[in-house]
Design an enzyme around this catalytic site. Structure first.
Site, mmCIF file in Angstrom:
data_model
loop_
_atom_site.group_PDB
_atom_site.id
_atom_site.type_symbol
_atom_site.label_atom_id
_atom_site.label_comp_id
_atom_site.label_asym_id
_atom_site.label_seq_id
_atom_site.Cartn_x
_atom_site.Cartn_y
_atom_site.Cartn_z
ATOM 1 N N HIS A 155 0.865 -1.186 0.000
ATOM 2 C CA HIS A 155 0.000 0.000 0.000
ATOM 3 C C HIS A 155 0.898 1.231 0.000
ATOM 4 C CE1 HIS A 155 -3.735 2.288 0.736
ATOM 5 N NE2 HIS A 155 -2.908 3.127 1.333
ATOM 6 N N CYS A 156 0.706 2.094 -0.983
ATOM 7 C CA CYS A 156 1.549 3.280 -1.124
ATOM 8 C C CYS A 156 0.743 4.528 -0.763
ATOM 9 C CB CYS A 156 2.073 3.402 -2.549
ATOM 10 S SG CYS A 156 3.095 4.873 -2.824
#
Length: 298
Positions: A155-156
């Site tokens: 998850h960025c």
């Protein structure tokens, strides 16, 4: 003995977990919620900061370095190149942020749905206890998106989204274009410093000499920081694609249960089949063609 990968999943074979009160069917989707967007305050703030930093670089490049330049051809060439790359970077960012990364339908782990799968004797399916969905192989639950994501890499917060099966191409393009404009800005800043040292500082910019120096130093700091960060991220993503192993799978050292493909075929799975200039476009949806996304070893 169960493998480490099996111990991280819930084996869905017990009838108690299939009761309707545990897993209710998801509500039907309407036109108002068809767009994918994660309502995470940290991710939204990081996304806004990303765009503001690109706009700042745009301002310094255009108004501090290119417009005051005496060579029109130099200004025109570099202006078109930098603005084109910046546009592609922001377009890739928007696509990575607003594209469903491969979310598994939420709440489909019902007894009725599992019976409709017509499982063979001894066949095992996995259920995510957090989002109550049937978890396909290579899917992992994201605590921010609150969904199971197919081939989730990580998850960025900078794109306010997971990087998964459907948007990894756009994330890779985003890191590549940011690295390119950062490198381009650093080269132009170096030339501008040399030009200003040789000429009168008052004539090499429309701003005062102190303001020009401060703006250029900030641009160099931003460019160097983002060049290193995005270049490393781009390299790790390409390596992950070529080896067909996501970041989470590498971290957890999960048992490989899918068929091994060539590096070129793995690139086609993400960017589309066959190879074309569309690989570099954030507006082209990957066409997998003959490149099967899932080929599992039975």
């Amino acid at each position: 003995m169960k493998s480490p990968a099996h111990r991280t999943r819930d084996i869905e074979r017990q009838a108690g977990y299939l009761n309707r009160e545990h897993c209710t069917p998801p509500p039907p989707r309407t036109g108002s919620d068809t767009m994918w967007f994660i309502r995470d305050s940290c991710g939204i703030a990081c996304g806004i900061i990303t765009w503001l930093l690109v706009f700042y670089a745009e301002f310094v490049v255009v108004f501090v370095m290119l417009l005051p330049a005496k060579n029109v051809a130099y200004s025109l060439f570099n202006g078109v190149l930098f603005n084109g790359l910046a546009f592609l970077a922001l377009a890739s960012h928007a696509k990575a942020m607003c594209t469903d990364p491969g979310a598994v339908p939420k709440g489909n782990a019902t007894k009725e749905f599992i019976e409709s799968l017509q499982l063979k004797p001894g066949q095992v399916v996995y259920k995510c206890p957090k989002c109550c969905s049937i978890k396909p192989d290579r899917a992992h639950h994201c605590s921010v998106c609150k969904r199971c994501i197919k081939k989730m890499d990580h998850h960025c917060p900078w794109v306010n989204n997971c990087v998964g099966e459907n948007n990894q191409k756009y994330f890779v393009l985003f890191t590549m274009y940011i690295a390119l404009i950062s490198f381009h800005a650093l080269i132009m800043a170096a030339f501008h410093f040399v030009f200003c040292f040789e000429e009168d500082w008052a004539k090499c910019s429309n701003f005062s000499p102190p303001a020009t120096v401060i703006l250029l130093i900030l641009l160099c700091f931003e460019g160097l920081l983002f060049l290193i960060f995005t270049a490393v991220m781009f390299g790790t993503q390409v390596h992950s694609i070529c080896t067909d192993e996501t970041g989470i799978e590498q971290l957890k050292k999960e048992e490989r249960k899918w068929a091994k493909k060539s590096k070129w075929m793995n690139m086609k799975v993400v960017f589309g089949h066959p190879f074309s200039i569309a690989w570099l476009s954030p507006f082209a949806t990957p066409d997998h063609g003959k490149a099967d996304v899932y080929q599992y070893i039975v």
